[in-house]
Design a protein around this motif. Structure first.
Motif, PDB file in Angstrom:
ATOM      1  N   VAL A 136      10.776  -3.373  -1.985  1.00  0.00           N
ATOM      2  CA  VAL A 136      12.011  -2.574  -2.054  1.00  0.00           C
ATOM      3  C   VAL A 136      12.872  -2.805  -0.815  1.00  0.00           C
ATOM      4  O   VAL A 136      14.058  -3.102  -0.913  1.00  0.00           O
ATOM      5  CB  VAL A 136      11.684  -1.072  -2.226  1.00  0.00           C
ATOM      6  CG1 VAL A 136      12.955  -0.238  -2.271  1.00  0.00           C
ATOM      7  CG2 VAL A 136      10.868  -0.851  -3.499  1.00  0.00           C
ATOM      8  N   LEU A 137      12.270  -2.679   0.363  1.00  0.00           N
ATOM      9  CA  LEU A 137      13.025  -2.839   1.612  1.00  0.00           C
ATOM     10  C   LEU A 137      12.303  -3.817   2.545  1.00  0.00           C
ATOM     11  O   LEU A 137      11.808  -3.417   3.607  1.00  0.00           O
ATOM     12  CB  LEU A 137      13.181  -1.476   2.314  1.00  0.00           C
ATOM     13  CG  LEU A 137      13.809  -0.340   1.507  1.00  0.00           C
ATOM     14  CD1 LEU A 137      13.769   0.970   2.288  1.00  0.00           C
ATOM     15  CD2 LEU A 137      15.252  -0.680   1.140  1.00  0.00           C
ATOM     16  N   PRO A 138      12.259  -5.097   2.154  1.00  0.00           N
ATOM     17  CA  PRO A 138      11.529  -6.053   3.008  1.00  0.00           C
ATOM     18  C   PRO A 138      12.148  -6.182   4.402  1.00  0.00           C
ATOM     19  O   PRO A 138      11.491  -6.646   5.326  1.00  0.00           O
ATOM     20  CB  PRO A 138      11.596  -7.372   2.231  1.00  0.00           C
ATOM     21  CG  PRO A 138      12.667  -7.195   1.216  1.00  0.00           C
ATOM     22  CD  PRO A 138      12.824  -5.734   0.951  1.00  0.00           C
ATOM     23  N   GLU A 139      13.421  -5.736   4.530  1.00  0.00           N
ATOM     24  CA  GLU A 139      14.073  -5.820   5.846  1.00  0.00           C
ATOM     25  C   GLU A 139      13.935  -4.531   6.642  1.00  0.00           C
ATOM     26  O   GLU A 139      14.601  -4.371   7.678  1.00  0.00           O
ATOM     27  CB  GLU A 139      15.581  -6.106   5.670  1.00  0.00           C
ATOM     28  CG  GLU A 139      15.942  -7.287   4.784  1.00  0.00           C
ATOM     29  CD  GLU A 139      15.447  -8.596   5.381  1.00  0.00           C
ATOM     30  OE1 GLU A 139      15.409  -8.670   6.616  1.00  0.00           O
ATOM     31  OE2 GLU A 139      15.082  -9.498   4.604  1.00  0.00           O
ATOM     32  N   ALA A 140      13.114  -3.605   6.171  1.00  0.00           N
ATOM     33  CA  ALA A 140      12.973  -2.314   6.888  1.00  0.00           C
ATOM     34  C   ALA A 140      12.643  -2.563   8.356  1.00  0.00           C
ATOM     35  O   ALA A 140      11.873  -3.470   8.683  1.00  0.00           O
ATOM     36  CB  ALA A 140      11.881  -1.478   6.227  1.00  0.00           C
ATOM     37  N   LYS A 141      13.222  -1.726   9.212  1.00  0.00           N
ATOM     38  CA  LYS A 141      13.042  -1.932  10.654  1.00  0.00           C
ATOM     39  C   LYS A 141      11.596  -1.657  11.057  1.00  0.00           C
ATOM     40  O   LYS A 141      11.019  -2.343  11.886  1.00  0.00           O
ATOM     41  CB  LYS A 141      13.986  -0.984  11.406  1.00  0.00           C
ATOM     42  CG  LYS A 141      14.011  -1.216  12.899  1.00  0.00           C
ATOM     43  CD  LYS A 141      15.192  -0.496  13.524  1.00  0.00           C
ATOM     44  CE  LYS A 141      15.239  -0.661  15.028  1.00  0.00           C
ATOM     45  NZ  LYS A 141      15.639  -1.971  15.473  1.00  0.00           N
ATOM     46  N   ILE A 142      11.003  -0.652  10.420  1.00  0.00           N
ATOM     47  CA  ILE A 142       9.626  -0.295  10.751  1.00  0.00           C
ATOM     48  C   ILE A 142       8.832  -0.166   9.460  1.00  0.00           C
ATOM     49  O   ILE A 142       9.303   0.464   8.499  1.00  0.00           O
ATOM     50  CB  ILE A 142       9.581   1.039  11.520  1.00  0.00           C
ATOM     51  CG1 ILE A 142      10.383   0.907  12.809  1.00  0.00           C
ATOM     52  CG2 ILE A 142       8.138   1.463  11.825  1.00  0.00           C
ATOM     53  CD1 ILE A 142      10.635   2.222  13.510  1.00  0.00           C
ATOM     54  N   LYS A 143       7.655  -0.767   9.439  1.00  0.00           N
ATOM     55  CA  LYS A 143       6.788  -0.666   8.256  1.00  0.00           C
ATOM     56  C   LYS A 143       5.426  -0.167   8.701  1.00  0.00           C
ATOM     57  O   LYS A 143       4.835  -0.726   9.638  1.00  0.00           O
ATOM     58  CB  LYS A 143       6.612  -2.036   7.607  1.00  0.00           C
ATOM     59  CG  LYS A 143       7.907  -2.656   7.142  1.00  0.00           C
ATOM     60  CD  LYS A 143       7.668  -4.039   6.580  1.00  0.00           C
ATOM     61  CE  LYS A 143       8.992  -4.698   6.236  1.00  0.00           C
ATOM     62  NZ  LYS A 143       8.812  -6.076   5.761  1.00  0.00           N
ATOM     63  N   ILE A 144       4.978   0.862   8.026  1.00  0.00           N
ATOM     64  CA  ILE A 144       3.664   1.417   8.364  1.00  0.00           C
ATOM     65  C   ILE A 144       2.816   1.423   7.101  1.00  0.00           C
ATOM     66  O   ILE A 144       3.301   1.793   6.021  1.00  0.00           O
ATOM     67  CB  ILE A 144       3.815   2.847   8.934  1.00  0.00           C
ATOM     68  CG1 ILE A 144       4.542   2.761  10.283  1.00  0.00           C
ATOM     69  CG2 ILE A 144       2.450   3.526   9.097  1.00  0.00           C
ATOM     70  CD1 ILE A 144       4.945   4.088  10.867  1.00  0.00           C
ATOM     71  N   PHE A 145       1.575   0.989   7.208  1.00  0.00           N
ATOM     72  CA  PHE A 145       0.642   1.063   6.087  1.00  0.00           C
ATOM     73  C   PHE A 145      -0.403   2.103   6.438  1.00  0.00           C
ATOM     74  O   PHE A 145      -1.187   1.937   7.370  1.00  0.00           O
ATOM     75  CB  PHE A 145      -0.005  -0.299   5.822  1.00  0.00           C
ATOM     76  CG  PHE A 145      -0.661  -0.377   4.470  1.00  0.00           C
ATOM     77  CD1 PHE A 145       0.074  -0.696   3.340  1.00  0.00           C
ATOM     78  CD2 PHE A 145      -2.020  -0.119   4.330  1.00  0.00           C
ATOM     79  CE1 PHE A 145      -0.528  -0.756   2.081  1.00  0.00           C
ATOM     80  CE2 PHE A 145      -2.631  -0.182   3.080  1.00  0.00           C
ATOM     81  CZ  PHE A 145      -1.888  -0.511   1.954  1.00  0.00           C
ATOM     82  N   LEU A 146      -0.355   3.209   5.704  1.00  0.00           N
ATOM     83  CA  LEU A 146      -1.190   4.368   6.027  1.00  0.00           C
ATOM     84  C   LEU A 146      -2.399   4.423   5.085  1.00  0.00           C
ATOM     85  O   LEU A 146      -2.228   4.398   3.869  1.00  0.00           O
ATOM     86  CB  LEU A 146      -0.326   5.608   5.827  1.00  0.00           C
ATOM     87  CG  LEU A 146      -0.688   6.877   6.565  1.00  0.00           C
ATOM     88  CD1 LEU A 146      -0.564   6.694   8.066  1.00  0.00           C
ATOM     89  CD2 LEU A 146       0.212   8.016   6.112  1.00  0.00           C
ATOM     90  N   THR A 147      -3.579   4.493   5.656  1.00  0.00           N
ATOM     91  CA  THR A 147      -4.773   4.588   4.806  1.00  0.00           C
ATOM     92  C   THR A 147      -5.688   5.691   5.317  1.00  0.00           C
ATOM     93  O   THR A 147      -5.486   6.250   6.407  1.00  0.00           O
ATOM     94  CB  THR A 147      -5.603   3.289   4.818  1.00  0.00           C
ATOM     95  OG1 THR A 147      -5.983   3.018   6.158  1.00  0.00           O
ATOM     96  CG2 THR A 147      -4.855   2.125   4.257  1.00  0.00           C
ATOM     97  N   ALA A 148      -6.707   5.983   4.536  1.00  0.00           N
ATOM     98  CA  ALA A 148      -7.824   6.842   4.936  1.00  0.00           C
ATOM     99  C   ALA A 148      -8.911   6.537   3.914  1.00  0.00           C
ATOM    100  O   ALA A 148      -8.608   5.973   2.850  1.00  0.00           O
ATOM    101  CB  ALA A 148      -7.431   8.317   4.906  1.00  0.00           C
ATOM    102  N   SER A 149     -10.147   6.899   4.213  1.00  0.00           N
ATOM    103  CA  SER A 149     -11.224   6.617   3.253  1.00  0.00           C
ATOM    104  C   SER A 149     -10.941   7.358   1.948  1.00  0.00           C
ATOM    105  O   SER A 149     -10.275   8.411   1.947  1.00  0.00           O
ATOM    106  CB  SER A 149     -12.563   7.059   3.829  1.00  0.00           C
ATOM    107  OG  SER A 149     -12.600   8.470   3.867  1.00  0.00           O
TER     108      SER A 149
END
Ligand code: DC
Length: 223
Positions: A136-149
């Protein structure tokens, strides 16, 4: 100046929406919950009695779906489906699974893409979903991938559903989460995966305050 976009992707129950909402408030950004768009399409499909895994059947419905998104006085993102407020109706486990199914259909993803990009063109946004940083926004300034078990995500989701008065039990929530993880990661279009330039964040061991502090630090360093 061009608006700034922050993308937060990750599996269900990782805390994306809660954290993104808090960060949006802190930074004065617009929070966009893109899962709500897929949920709205999922609800409509269920109501029409169409199989949520049937690409042709669902594609035929799309021209009849008008999705409205607005923000109430408390800043809560409210969803309208053909003029009806469905904000609460899209949160049931049944609609969660329907959303996961319809989101694997390319026509559905194409149908919702412009709405998401248009918001990012007009506002500073923090957008959460599965493919925000990759598609959607490959040019986003910041990208975070959030996970947890998966176990921790199921515990959190269970608590959240109970707080909303939706009766549920931990084993079935865990089963649903694992099933949705499989659906969302294995689909051919826009599967759930981190963008190469995403910052990976595992919140299994962090409570909400610690996760918020961590994300704000990551974001402020990069803004
Ligand atoms: O974030 P959520 O649990 O409300 O999302 C519901 C479903 O929608 C999820 O199982 C996958 C799908 N989804 C997606 O495919 N892409 C997005 N950007 C957001 C959600």
């Amino acid at each position: 100046m061009d608006p700034v976009s922050i993308a937060i992707d990750g599996p269900s129950g990782a805390g994306k929406s809660t954290l993104a909402r808090m960060i949006a408030k802190e930074l004065g950004f617009l929070y966009v919950d893109t899962g709500a768009l897929y949920r709205t399409v999922g609800l409509y499909t269920l109501r029409q009695g169409v199989d949520t895994k049937d690409p042709e059947g669902v594609a035929v419905l799309l021209p009849d779906i008008r999705i409205g998104m607005r923000y109430d006085d408390g800043g809560v993102q409210r969803m309208d489906l053909n003029g009806e407020d469905v904000t609460d109706l899209i949160r049931t486990p049944e609609v969660s699974m329907a959303a996961s199914h319809v989101s694997a259909i390319p026509a559905v993803r194409a149908f919702l893409l412009d709405t998401q990009r248009e918001l990012a063109r007009r506002h500073n946004v923090i957008m959460d979903g599965r493919d925000i940083g990759t598609v959607v926004l490959p040019e986003a300034k910041i990208k975070i991938f959030l996970t947890a078990s998966a176990a921790e995500r199921a515990r959190r989701r269970c608590r959240e559903l109970r707080e909303k008065g939706i009766e549920t039990d931990l084993p079935s929530v865990l089963r649903d989460i694992e099933q949705r993880d499989r659906n969302d990661s294995s689909r051919a279009v826009a599967p759930l995966r981190p963008a190469p330039d995403a910052v990976m964040c595992d919140t299994t061991e962090h409570d909400l305050d610690a996760s918020l502090a961590l994300l704000l630090q990551i974001i402020r360093e990069r803004l």
